[in-house]
Design a protein around this motif. Structure first.
Motif, PDB file in Angstrom:
ATOM      1  N   THR A  13      34.386 -28.531 -17.522  1.00 15.19           N
ATOM      2  CA  THR A  13      33.259 -28.332 -16.607  1.00 15.19           C
ATOM      3  C   THR A  13      32.758 -29.633 -15.981  1.00 15.19           C
ATOM      4  O   THR A  13      32.945 -29.851 -14.786  1.00 15.19           O
ATOM      5  CB  THR A  13      32.110 -27.604 -17.332  1.00 15.19           C
ATOM      6  N   TRP A  14      32.143 -30.535 -16.749  1.00 16.81           N
ATOM      7  CA  TRP A  14      31.463 -31.654 -16.096  1.00 16.81           C
ATOM      8  C   TRP A  14      31.816 -33.042 -16.643  1.00 16.81           C
ATOM      9  O   TRP A  14      31.146 -34.021 -16.309  1.00 16.81           O
ATOM     10  CB  TRP A  14      29.943 -31.461 -16.171  1.00 16.81           C
ATOM     11  N   LEU A  15      32.893 -33.185 -17.420  1.00 24.01           N
ATOM     12  CA  LEU A  15      33.249 -34.523 -17.914  1.00 24.01           C
ATOM     13  C   LEU A  15      33.713 -35.431 -16.777  1.00 24.01           C
ATOM     14  O   LEU A  15      33.309 -36.593 -16.690  1.00 24.01           O
ATOM     15  CB  LEU A  15      34.338 -34.431 -18.985  1.00 24.01           C
ATOM     16  N   SER A  16      34.557 -34.912 -15.893  1.00 31.23           N
ATOM     17  CA  SER A  16      35.046 -35.738 -14.784  1.00 31.23           C
ATOM     18  C   SER A  16      33.905 -36.222 -13.890  1.00 31.23           C
ATOM     19  O   SER A  16      33.839 -37.421 -13.568  1.00 31.23           O
ATOM     20  CB  SER A  16      36.080 -34.962 -13.963  1.00 31.23           C
ATOM     21  N   PRO A  17      32.964 -35.343 -13.473  1.00 35.11           N
ATOM     22  CA  PRO A  17      31.819 -35.847 -12.699  1.00 35.11           C
ATOM     23  C   PRO A  17      31.003 -36.896 -13.448  1.00 35.11           C
ATOM     24  O   PRO A  17      30.484 -37.832 -12.831  1.00 35.11           O
ATOM     25  CB  PRO A  17      30.987 -34.580 -12.444  1.00 35.11           C
ATOM     26  N   ILE A  52      32.157 -39.166 -15.628  1.00 31.84           N
ATOM     27  CA  ILE A  52      32.871 -40.446 -15.583  1.00 31.84           C
ATOM     28  C   ILE A  52      32.766 -41.067 -14.192  1.00 31.84           C
ATOM     29  O   ILE A  52      32.557 -42.279 -14.045  1.00 31.84           O
ATOM     30  CB  ILE A  52      34.349 -40.251 -15.978  1.00 31.84           C
ATOM     31  N   LEU A  53      32.893 -40.245 -13.152  1.00 28.24           N
ATOM     32  CA  LEU A  53      32.783 -40.757 -11.781  1.00 28.24           C
ATOM     33  C   LEU A  53      31.384 -41.307 -11.514  1.00 28.24           C
ATOM     34  O   LEU A  53      31.228 -42.354 -10.873  1.00 28.24           O
ATOM     35  CB  LEU A  53      33.117 -39.648 -10.783  1.00 28.24           C
ATOM     36  N   GLU A  54      30.365 -40.606 -12.022  1.00 32.41           N
ATOM     37  CA  GLU A  54      28.989 -41.061 -11.817  1.00 32.41           C
ATOM     38  C   GLU A  54      28.711 -42.344 -12.591  1.00 32.41           C
ATOM     39  O   GLU A  54      28.005 -43.237 -12.099  1.00 32.41           O
ATOM     40  CB  GLU A  54      28.012 -39.960 -12.241  1.00 32.41           C
ATOM     41  N   LEU A  55      29.250 -42.450 -13.795  1.00 30.57           N
ATOM     42  CA  LEU A  55      29.122 -43.696 -14.559  1.00 30.57           C
ATOM     43  C   LEU A  55      29.725 -44.859 -13.780  1.00 30.57           C
ATOM     44  O   LEU A  55      29.133 -45.942 -13.689  1.00 30.57           O
ATOM     45  CB  LEU A  55      29.832 -43.561 -15.912  1.00 30.57           C
ATOM     46  N   ASN A  56      30.896 -44.640 -13.224  1.00 36.63           N
ATOM     47  CA  ASN A  56      31.579 -45.698 -12.481  1.00 36.63           C
ATOM     48  C   ASN A  56      30.784 -46.126 -11.252  1.00 36.63           C
ATOM     49  O   ASN A  56      30.784 -47.303 -10.877  1.00 36.63           O
ATOM     50  CB  ASN A  56      32.966 -45.216 -12.057  1.00 36.63           C
ATOM     51  N   GLN A  57      30.088 -45.167 -10.648  1.00 31.99           N
ATOM     52  CA  GLN A  57      29.361 -45.473  -9.418  1.00 31.99           C
ATOM     53  C   GLN A  57      27.993 -46.084  -9.684  1.00 31.99           C
ATOM     54  O   GLN A  57      27.600 -47.053  -9.017  1.00 31.99           O
ATOM     55  CB  GLN A  57      29.197 -44.200  -8.583  1.00 31.99           C
TER      56      GLN A  57
END
Length: 315
Positions: free
Chosen positions: A103-107, A109-114
């Motif tokens: 569900t939301w692990l990929s978002p 990680i992307l948000e952490l990176n940003q």
């Protein structure tokens, strides 16, 4: 002085009962009583009027509560000042189940990176049982899972942040069940039932549901969400899984949602150790935020509540 004792006293006077204080702090009533007793021993004063039937403070207790609020506010201001100019950084080990991955692990990680680029996430995906073992051995910093963690009960050593509740549905391929009218447990028991691993709470809930009616369906357990999805798409059986996993398939008509007996939600939490670093704290808070965003997007897109997000806090 342990500020957790002061925090417990302040919360106790605000909510008015040991039970509600325990719920607010995610500890047992015994732990609340022990903290108050320890605080009284430390300062040498009785703070609670134990002769009163209702919770009441002694005059000394009233004074200590006022000072405790000032100390807690000062502590918060000092921590905010210390952290304001230093962005969170460092490695953060995140342990997550496949429920989160789907569900939301990929978002996250992307948000952490940003937004927090100095944080270096290390992801471990495994069953709840294995993740708990890694967390106990301090191999991961943030435990995101959907089963109880006994060590977090009755202690201030851990922080438990509610993330979301996944709504579980009965789903099947229209090749297997061409209709969507309401089905009884007896009718569902005629199909293979697909769910999570044998040690999981969803499987236990499913088994108990049928045992209460003295039914013995064939329950097939799988550690992999992808395995369940592929088998249900192929018409192998009826799955009892979170609807958030299969929104696209339901919209495309490759799966149908069956009306049947209600199933318990899957409750997901993020658990960290008390005294966490800023990087760990911000990662856990962001996990709560990203789950809430997904729940809102799914609701806006479909008009249905597939997930119930926890209220975000400022801790």
């Amino acid at each position: 002085m342990n500020t957790r004792f002061l925090e417990t006293l302040v919360v106790l006077t605000r909510v008015g009962s040991f039970r509600e204080t325990a719920e607010a702090l995610h500890v047992t009533q015994t732990a609340v009583s022990q903290r108050i007793a320890s605080l009284e021993d430390l300062i040498g004063l009785e703070l609670i009027d134990r002769s009163s039937r209702k919770l009441a403070l002694t005059p000394q207790g009233e004074y200590i509560v006022t000072q405790a609020k000032r100390m807690l506010k000062l502590e918060k201001e000092m921590l905010q000042y210390a952290r304001s100019d230093t962005p969170p950084s460092g490695k953060v080990g995140i342990g997550a189940t496949e429920t989160v991955v789907k569900t939301w692990l990929s978002p996250l990680i992307l948000e952490l990176n940003q937004t927090l680029p100095l944080i270096d996430p290390e992801i471990t995906v495994d069953t709840s049982a294995n993740l708990k073992d890694l967390f106990r051995r301090k191999k991961i910093d943030v435990l995101i899972q959907d089963t109880p963690f006994p060590e977090a009960t009755g202690t201030s050593d851990f922080l438990v942040r509610p993330i979301c509740d996944y709504v579980v549905h009965w789903v099947a391929s229209p090749k297997l069940v061409p209709h969507t009218q309401r089905m009884s447990l007896q009718e569902l028991a005629e199909y293979r039932l697909l769910t999570f691993s044998r040690q999981s709470l969803p499987r236990a809930h499913l088994q108990n549901l049928f045992m209460d009616r003295e039914l013995e369906p064939t329950i097939c357990s799988f550690p992999s969400v992808e395995s369940i999805l592929q088998l249900v798409l192929d018409g192998y059986g009826v799955a009892a899984i979170p609807g958030a996993f299969v929104v696209k398939e339901l919209e495309a008509g490759t799966l149908v949602r069956l009306a049947g007996p209600a199933l318990p939600t899957i409750n997901t939490t993020a658990i960290t150790r008390r005294g966490e670093t800023a990087a760990i704290r911000e990662t856990a808070k962001l996990a709560v935020h990203m789950a809430a965003q997904l729940a809102q997007r799914l609701h806006e897109r479909t008009g249905q509540a597939w997930m119930h997000a926890a209220r975000e806090s400022a801790d």
